[in-house]
Design a protein around this motif. Structure first.
Motif, PDB file in Angstrom:
ATOM      1  N   ARG A 122      35.873  43.622  33.100  1.00  0.00           N
ATOM      2  CA  ARG A 122      34.516  43.991  33.501  1.00  0.00           C
ATOM      3  C   ARG A 122      33.629  42.776  33.773  1.00  0.00           C
ATOM      4  N   GLY A 123      32.942  42.822  34.893  1.00  0.00           N
ATOM      5  CA  GLY A 123      31.809  41.948  35.127  1.00  0.00           C
ATOM      6  C   GLY A 123      32.080  40.581  35.700  1.00  0.00           C
ATOM      7  N   PHE A 124      33.284  40.322  36.234  1.00  0.00           N
ATOM      8  CA  PHE A 124      33.621  38.998  36.728  1.00  0.00           C
ATOM      9  C   PHE A 124      33.389  38.880  38.236  1.00  0.00           C
ATOM     10  N   LYS A 125      33.246  37.655  38.685  1.00  0.00           N
ATOM     11  CA  LYS A 125      33.227  37.343  40.099  1.00  0.00           C
ATOM     12  C   LYS A 125      34.506  36.578  40.413  1.00  0.00           C
ATOM     13  N   PHE A 126      35.358  37.185  41.255  1.00  0.00           N
ATOM     14  CA  PHE A 126      36.665  36.604  41.571  1.00  0.00           C
ATOM     15  C   PHE A 126      36.582  35.919  42.933  1.00  0.00           C
ATOM     16  N   THR A 127      36.671  34.594  42.947  1.00  0.00           N
ATOM     17  CA  THR A 127      36.673  33.840  44.203  1.00  0.00           C
ATOM     18  C   THR A 127      37.906  32.939  44.307  1.00  0.00           C
ATOM     19  N   HIS A 128      38.900  33.214  43.468  1.00  0.00           N
ATOM     20  CA  HIS A 128      40.136  32.429  43.465  1.00  0.00           C
ATOM     21  C   HIS A 128      41.043  32.863  44.616  1.00  0.00           C
ATOM     22  N   ALA A 129      42.261  32.376  44.636  1.00  0.00           N
ATOM     23  CA  ALA A 129      43.227  32.740  45.671  1.00  0.00           C
ATOM     24  C   ALA A 129      43.537  34.231  45.620  1.00  0.00           C
ATOM     25  N   ALA A 130      43.627  34.843  46.801  1.00  0.00           N
ATOM     26  CA  ALA A 130      43.945  36.270  46.877  1.00  0.00           C
ATOM     27  C   ALA A 130      45.364  36.527  46.381  1.00  0.00           C
ATOM     28  N   GLY A 131      45.639  37.770  46.038  1.00  0.00           N
ATOM     29  CA  GLY A 131      46.957  38.155  45.568  1.00  0.00           C
ATOM     30  C   GLY A 131      47.211  37.870  44.110  1.00  0.00           C
ATOM     31  N   ARG A 132      46.140  37.595  43.324  1.00  0.00           N
ATOM     32  CA  ARG A 132      46.316  37.175  41.942  1.00  0.00           C
ATOM     33  C   ARG A 132      45.609  38.072  40.930  1.00  0.00           C
ATOM     34  N   ASN A 133      45.109  39.221  41.357  1.00  0.00           N
ATOM     35  CA  ASN A 133      44.598  40.229  40.420  1.00  0.00           C
ATOM     36  C   ASN A 133      45.488  41.453  40.523  1.00  0.00           C
ATOM     37  N   HIS A 148      46.369  53.257  32.126  1.00  0.00           N
ATOM     38  CA  HIS A 148      44.932  53.330  31.829  1.00  0.00           C
ATOM     39  C   HIS A 148      44.277  51.946  31.809  1.00  0.00           C
ATOM     40  N   VAL A 149      44.505  51.195  32.874  1.00  0.00           N
ATOM     41  CA  VAL A 149      43.843  49.899  33.044  1.00  0.00           C
ATOM     42  C   VAL A 149      42.679  50.084  34.013  1.00  0.00           C
ATOM     43  N   ARG A 150      41.554  49.485  33.686  1.00  0.00           N
ATOM     44  CA  ARG A 150      40.336  49.694  34.477  1.00  0.00           C
ATOM     45  C   ARG A 150      39.720  48.364  34.906  1.00  0.00           C
ATOM     46  N   TYR A 151      39.372  48.242  36.173  1.00  0.00           N
ATOM     47  CA  TYR A 151      38.548  47.153  36.687  1.00  0.00           C
ATOM     48  C   TYR A 151      37.194  47.751  37.061  1.00  0.00           C
ATOM     49  N   THR A 152      36.128  47.267  36.455  1.00  0.00           N
ATOM     50  CA  THR A 152      34.810  47.851  36.700  1.00  0.00           C
ATOM     51  C   THR A 152      33.736  46.771  36.786  1.00  0.00           C
ATOM     52  N   ARG A 153      32.808  46.933  37.701  1.00  0.00           N
ATOM     53  CA  ARG A 153      31.632  46.085  37.853  1.00  0.00           C
ATOM     54  C   ARG A 153      31.983  44.625  38.126  1.00  0.00           C
ATOM     55  N   ASN A 154      33.041  44.426  38.907  1.00  0.00           N
ATOM     56  CA  ASN A 154      33.439  43.089  39.331  1.00  0.00           C
ATOM     57  C   ASN A 154      33.092  42.869  40.810  1.00  0.00           C
ATOM     58  N   THR A 155      33.051  41.604  41.216  1.00  0.00           N
ATOM     59  CA  THR A 155      32.887  41.239  42.621  1.00  0.00           C
ATOM     60  C   THR A 155      34.134  40.493  43.073  1.00  0.00           C
ATOM     61  N   PHE A 156      34.710  40.953  44.191  1.00  0.00           N
ATOM     62  CA  PHE A 156      35.921  40.335  44.733  1.00  0.00           C
ATOM     63  C   PHE A 156      35.584  39.665  46.063  1.00  0.00           C
ATOM     64  N   GLU A 157      35.821  38.363  46.131  1.00  0.00           N
ATOM     65  CA  GLU A 157      35.662  37.605  47.370  1.00  0.00           C
ATOM     66  C   GLU A 157      36.671  36.457  47.337  1.00  0.00           C
ATOM     67  N   CYS A 158      37.943  36.843  47.324  1.00  0.00           N
ATOM     68  CA  CYS A 158      39.026  35.880  47.156  1.00  0.00           C
ATOM     69  C   CYS A 158      39.322  35.148  48.464  1.00  0.00           C
ATOM     70  N   THR A 159      40.142  34.092  48.374  1.00  0.00           N
ATOM     71  CA  THR A 159      40.436  33.254  49.531  1.00  0.00           C
ATOM     72  C   THR A 159      41.911  33.354  49.904  1.00  0.00           C
ATOM     73  N   GLY A 160      42.186  33.204  51.188  1.00  0.00           N
ATOM     74  CA  GLY A 160      43.564  33.213  51.664  1.00  0.00           C
ATOM     75  C   GLY A 160      44.119  34.617  51.819  1.00  0.00           C
TER      76      GLY A 160
END
Length: 374
Positions: free
Chosen positions: A33-44, A52-64
């Motif tokens: 919850r709550g992260f900003k992901f700007t790392h290399a794409a394909g890594r989340n 029952h895994v949840r990704y919530t309230r994150n921002t995704f703007e990865c590279t590549g």
């Protein structure tokens, strides 16, 4: 008591570099919850064997190249995230599975997908649910209440490649040339969606139910596929499976270039069989129906046409009358007072339970996507 991995403040922690979060088997009941992901794409990723895994309230703007987030495990939830600014191959959100089975019961809701530039690659769907090899497996995914704006990574904006999924109450805007595509699989529900300035909805596969959707100013509103092969008879899962026994009812189509179309196909054109097209409103724009392939066993009834050319819609399939649509403050055309569409539908449609906005439909139903409260 889920394990929660959270930023101290929403958006206050940024992950750069090469990796994000990889949730692996046997993890269960984990929240990111709550992260900003700007790392290399394909890594989340939500890996195979997780639950029952949840990704919530994150921002995704990865590279590549690569997916911003890849889901393989069952019962995953992806909600209230922002996926933005992509121009490379790889989906913003990719749902696959294990072997021939797509991930089951994935819930994708209340996300904002925007600004996916044309990647000039067929692997640039904004959201993909399944793979060709998994298309005969039932996913029972629910994709609802998501907003897609300017997502033109490729022609398949949402690409369905599995069976038994539901797409409802999504809004897709300003994505010319891109579609909500039922590319592979059967038995999907598509209702309550709003599409404007897109390529509309494209359908392959069997027994899909499409109702209470709103299509405005699209190049094509509803594009019924012209099949190239029949999967039920042993054709490869990668083919354009002939649509059989699909039901397209209670939709509103306004000012589309072509409201309802089956495009021509060469060299093999199997068309579609047993299609029901009923109780839809088609107003303005160009041609109401353009059918350029085999269309045996079709059922047409109860449609309303106004200020549009019938084209290939047969006599007796429609009434030419003003449905008295009125644009609300939000620009959406709904039934006005005294509309002849009110209580005009006949026949039994037990699965058509709600209108465009989720209001209950019962008794005598109104033609089109909107049910007037009485």
């Amino acid at each position: 008591r889920p394990i929660t991995i959270a930023a101290e403040s929403i958006g206050g922690v940024e992950l750069t570099g090469t990796h994000g979060f990889s949730v692996a088997q046997p993890a269960a009941h984990v929240v990111i919850r709550g992260f900003k992901f700007t790392h290399a794409a394909g890594r989340n990723s939500i890996g195979a064997g997780t639950r029952h895994v949840r990704y919530t309230r994150n921002t995704f703007e990865c590279t590549g190249e690569g997916a911003y987030l890849a889901v393989t495990g069952d019962d995953a939830e992806v909600d209230h995230n922002e996926f933005r600014n992509k121009k490379t191959a790889g989906s913003m959100l990719s749902v696959t599975g294990t072997g021939s089975q797509v991930a089951r019961r994935v819930w994708v809701h209340h996300n904002y997908f925007h600004n996916f530039s044309n990647a000039w690659n067929s692997g640039a769907e904004t959201l993909r649910v399944g793979l060709s090899s998994q298309s005969m497996s039932t996913g029972a995914a629910i994709v609802e209440h998501n907003l897609f704006v300017r997502c033109v990574g490729e022609n398949e904006l949402i690409s369905n490649k599995s069976s038994g999924n539901t797409y409802r109450y999504n809004t897709i805007l300003d994505s010319p040339g891109a579609q909500l595509t039922l590319r592979h699989g059967n038995d999907c529900l598509v209702y309550g969606n709003y599409l404007r300035n897109t390529e509309g909805l494209r359908i392959f596969g069997d027994r899909h139910l499409v109702f209470s959707n709103y299509f405005e100013k699209n190049y094509i509103g509803i594009n019924l596929g012209n099949g190239s092969a029949e999967v039920a008879d042993g054709a490869p899962l990668t083919t354009h499976d002939r649509p059989d026994n699909c039901v397209i009812v209670f939709n509103t189509l306004v000012n589309n270039r072509t409201h309802y179309q089956m495009s021509r196909r060469t060299p093999t054109a199997l068309g579609a069989t047993g299609t029901t097209f009923a109780h839809n409103i088609l107003q303005g724009g160009g041609t109401a129906a353009k059918i350029e392939g085999p269309y045996p066993g079709a059922s047409w009834s109860g449609n309303i046409l106004w200020e549009t050319v019938p084209g290939d819609m047969p006599d007796g399939a429609y009434a030419r009358t003003n449905p008295r649509l009125e644009a609300g403050a939000d620009g959406v055309y709904r039934l006005g007072e005294g509309s002849p569409a009110i209580d005009a539908a006949s026949g039994e449609f037990p699965l058509v339970l709600v209108d465009l906005e989720g209001q209950a439909r019962s008794g005598k139903l109104d033609t089109g996507a909107d049910e007037v409260s009485t």
